[in-house]
Design an enzyme around this catalytic site. Structure first.
Site, short mmCIF file in Angstrom:
data_model
loop_
_atom_site.label_atom_id
_atom_site.label_comp_id
_atom_site.label_asym_id
_atom_site.label_seq_id
_atom_site.Cartn_x
_atom_site.Cartn_y
_atom_site.Cartn_z
N GLU A 176 -0.96 -8.42 7.19
CA GLU A 176 -1.32 -8.15 8.59
C GLU A 176 -2.10 -9.30 9.23
OE1 GLU A 176 -1.67 -3.36 8.80
OE2 GLU A 176 -3.13 -4.33 7.48
N TRP A 189 3.66 -5.37 13.83
CA TRP A 189 4.76 -4.73 13.11
C TRP A 189 5.87 -4.23 14.02
CZ3 TRP A 189 4.33 -0.11 15.50
CH2 TRP A 189 3.05 0.34 15.86
N GLU A 223 -8.36 4.63 14.83
CA GLU A 223 -7.79 3.29 14.90
C GLU A 223 -7.06 3.16 16.23
OE1 GLU A 223 -5.23 1.91 11.79
OE2 GLU A 223 -6.48 2.71 10.18
N ASN A 252 -5.26 6.70 3.68
CA ASN A 252 -4.94 6.00 4.91
C ASN A 252 -3.53 6.35 5.36
OD1 ASN A 252 -5.69 3.66 6.89
ND2 ASN A 252 -3.61 3.21 6.21
N GLU A 253 -3.46 7.06 6.45
CA GLU A 253 -2.17 7.45 7.04
C GLU A 253 -1.27 8.18 6.04
OE1 GLU A 253 -0.79 3.80 8.81
OE2 GLU A 253 -1.97 4.13 10.62
N HIS A 278 -1.90 -9.46 13.11
CA HIS A 278 -2.30 -8.30 13.90
C HIS A 278 -3.48 -8.66 14.81
CE1 HIS A 278 -3.44 -4.16 14.88
NE2 HIS A 278 -2.33 -3.74 14.29
N ARG A 337 0.86 -1.17 0.00
CA ARG A 337 0.00 0.00 0.00
C ARG A 337 0.90 1.23 0.00
NH1 ARG A 337 -2.58 -0.26 6.13
NH2 ARG A 337 -0.87 0.74 7.22
#
Length: 721
Positions: free
Chosen positions: A389, A349, A341, A188-189, A392, A150
């Site tokens: 992920e 991570w 989030e 996103n971020e 996670h 991403r």
């Protein structure tokens, strides 16, 4: 409201006047003292909410109703959708499929879940990057990044921006008036602020510089390019800088990075807003204090409110470290925020992805609310069966059954609903501010001078010592109005150009107390040294100056009216020049240059006071300095004495005050109250199967409370604020 021009706005104004106007309007948005509606609290819904991220496209539609039913049973109120679903929404160029998303939104609505839609630009589909490889970022070594991660899109690619605009437009056309879609998140971020290093980016950077400086002569003058024969006689000669490079060039590159991401964001906002109801908010998910890839004050201006992603990663919640991020994010627009989030137990991570302790997830959520969060969302609902992920933490496992942490989240969500009315129209209000400036932060980190100098640890030292006393503190830009604060502390304001100095001096003249930390006032807006000693244009206000700075090989003794102790890491030799300047601490025997010289000086100026702290103090002296600053500024604790390890947070509304107390000690603590208050967070019937109940408004007031480890108490103080 008085607004001083900021050098970080100038490039935007030159290149995109309309965008600059939008930014300025949002900069002028509500101040903490007004009583305008709080944008983070949605009309017709609870004042504080809890939610999760749901990637419906990863699962068969036959499973969806089970998931949303489980979310409803867990008292969740918000679900975030579509963030990485571009290939599902646009399976081939120009062919859109939203029927699956329609179904997901309607199921969410059926189960009383409000929907946030993310624009999917963080993860472009394979057909796009294969057909148009110029939309992919180019690394410094000339390689294009590959598909399958991403943040691989190029923020400066006009073609990529056009595709981002198209998908955002199609989403907004379809859902801009959907009654169950409450808002939008952009990207996103922000791609972790990663930039492309292709020719297109280089040309845009040079065009940006042309608009800012107008002439190469002016640029050469401000960057002092006569040094090392760096002089440019053609715009095409200017490189994208590596580190280290000319400090002026490096600062302008970071400003361009900020501009690129702000305009990338605005490209999508401009696509959504014409088709969206005014009630639908637009936000983005920042990453807290630690991330400084761009100037967040600029990027935040065009958002309805700030949201951020709160992850502890390795270890456990440090309320001071986490509080700094909360307060920094709240300070971007000086408004409440959302934690859009957060980790449900652990991440995947970090170097050690340990789980938060039982009870810590709940304590963390209430810690968020105390600092001004009006929504807390857990990433994510269910483990993906494949992808980067997989490991996670989640609320639901890959088998579709609840993870152990879901019971704790469910309890906390029920508590949010139980007491939400007390938080209606409340916000954090403080008498103390720390000044935080991304450009100064970059400037110090690029020329750190000693590897032991850590600007974050210095900020944290000021934060935790002052906040322990005042129990409320804001972190804001040095360029915002400061009149509401009795005490303003700038631990590392390296860049103080004339306009900023005048703004700070006016604050002091009008009765405020400004405290400057080491390395203050060294440079101007071009990251160039001032032709003055520190603190530059504030020398007259201070009644003194810095004679020289020293990176310390070993600690130096200091003593004075604050006590005795040590100076460590960095020391500045001060000189008191005004007859009414007072020396609070002096160095003892050290390197000869420092011996007997002032370490801290303070000076009355106008109706106020300015103080300069020229070193990093040991913990005991730092506590003494913090107590002195608070006392001389007339700051009092918002609550009163509490045991160590109890964090106090206050939110103030028009008619009452609510306090959030959290116990981060390993042992139970008894906390006496400064006056009788109502304890409104009642014990739920069962932590495993919480039942919603209404607080008993007729309950008698209490004079003390007991908190177990990670215990939380919500106190309603109906005394007029």
């Amino acid at each position: 409201m008085r607004l001083l021009p900021s050098p970080r706005i100038l490039p935007t104004a030159f290149l995109y006047p309309a965008l600059s106007t939008i930014f300025l309007l949002f900069q002028l948005h509500a101040s903490p003292q007004d009583h305008s509606p709080i944008p983070t609290q949605l009309p017709g819904h609870d004042a504080i909410l809890m939610g999760t991220d749901w990637y419906a496209e990863q699962w068969p539609a036959s499973r969806w109703e089970t998931d949303v039913s489980m979310m409803e049973a867990a008292h969740l109120a918000v679900v975030r959708l579509a963030g990485f679903a571009w290939s599902r929404m646009e399976p081939s160029e120009g062919r859109y499929d939203f029927e699956w998303l329609d179904h997901a939104i309607r199921l969410a609505e059926k189960h009383h879940l409000l929907v946030i839609l993310d624009t999917p630009s963080a993860a472009p589909p394979a057909w796009l990057t294969l057909k148009y490889p110029d939309t992919l970022r180019m690394e410094k070594d000339g390689r294009r990044v590959t598909h399958g991660n991403r943040a691989q899109g190029s923020v400066t690619s006009a073609r990529y921006r056009e595709f981002c605009r198209r998908i955002a437009t199609e989403m907004a056309r379809r859902y801009g008036h959907d009654p169950n879609v409450i808002g939008w998140q952009i990207d996103n971020e922000y791609g972790y602020s990663q930039m492309s290093f292709d020719d297109d980016a280089r040309h845009q950077f040079r065009d940006w510089l042309k608009a800012r400086y107008k002439s190469l002569d002016f640029l050469n003058q401000q960057w002092t390019t006569a040094y090392w024969s760096e002089t440019y006689d053609n715009w095409a000669e200017i490189p994208i800088p590596d580190i280290p490079h000319n400090p002026g060039l490096m600062l302008d590159w970071k400003r361009f990075v900020t501009f690129a991401w702000a305009s990338y964001q605005q490209n999508q906002i401009g696509a959504i807003r014409p088709f969206a109801d005014p009630r639908q908010f637009i936000t983005g998910n920042f990453m807290g204090y630690a991330f400084d890839g761009f100037d967040h004050y600029t990027v935040a201006r065009s958002l309805t409110f700030v949201a951020w992603d709160d992850y502890v990663a390795t270890g456990h919640l440090d309320p001071d470290k986490n509080g700094i991020s909360h307060d920094t994010m709240r300070g971007l627009k000086r408004q409440n925020f959302w934690v859009i989030e957060t980790q449900p137990g652990f991440v995947n991570w970090s170097n050690l992805n340990n789980a938060l302790n039982k009870g810590e997830v709940r304590a963390m959520a209430w810690h968020d609310v105390g600092h001004g969060a009006d929504e807390v969302s857990y990433w994510q609902w269910r483990s993906a069966l494949n992808g980067q992920e997989e490991m996670h933490g989640t609320l639901v496992g890959p088998d579709g059954e609840p993870e152990p942490v879901l019971a704790e989240v469910t309890q906390t969500a029920a508590e949010f609903a139980q007491v939400q009315g007390a938080f209606r129209n409340t916000r954090v209000v403080s008498d103390v501010a720390l000044l935080h400036d991304y450009e100064s932060r970059w400037a110090i980190n690029w020329q750190i001078h000693t590897s032991r100098y850590d600007p974050f640890n210095i900020l944290k030292t000021y934060y935790q010592t002052i906040r322990k006393i005042s129990q409320s503190l804001d972190i804001v830009s040095p360029d915002v109005p400061l009149d509401q604060y009795k005490l303003v502390v700038a631990p590392g304001l390296n860049l103080i150009p004339k306009q900023r100095a005048a703004h700070l001096a006016d604050y002091v003249k009008n009765g405020g107390h400004l405290v400057l930390g080491p390395r203050s006032g060294m440079k101007d807006e071009f990251n160039a040294l001032l032709p003055l000693r520190q603190p530059g244009y504030l020398i007259d206000a201070l009644g003194g100056r810095v004679e020289q700075f020293y990176a310390l090989e070993r600690d130096a003794p200091v003593s004075g009216s604050l006590g005795s102790g040590t100076a460590t890491i960095w020391a500045e030799q001060l000189k008191a020049m005004a007859p009414d300047a007072e020396v609070l601490l002096r160095y003892g025997g050290s390197n000869g240059w420092l011996d007997g010289q002032p370490c801290i000086i303070t000076h009355p100026f106008g109706k106020g006071r300015i103080t300069y702290v020229g070193t990093i103090l040991d913990p005991n002296l730092m506590t003494a300095l913090a107590q002195w600053m608070v006392n001389v500024s007339g700051v009092t604790p918002v609550f009163g004495p509490v045991p160590d390890g109890i964090e106090v947070n206050r939110r103030v509304g028009p008619g009452s005050t609510v306090f959030v107390l959290v116990n981060f000690n390993s042992e139970k603590q008894l906390v006496p109250l400064p006056r009788p208050m109502k304890s409104i967070l009642h014990q739920l019937d069962s932590p495993d199967e919480p039942q919603l109940s209404q607080p008993d408004t007729a309950q008698a007031e209490v004079t003390q409370v007991e908190l177990s480890r990670y215990g939380v108490v919500i106190l309603l103080d109906q005394r007029k604020p």
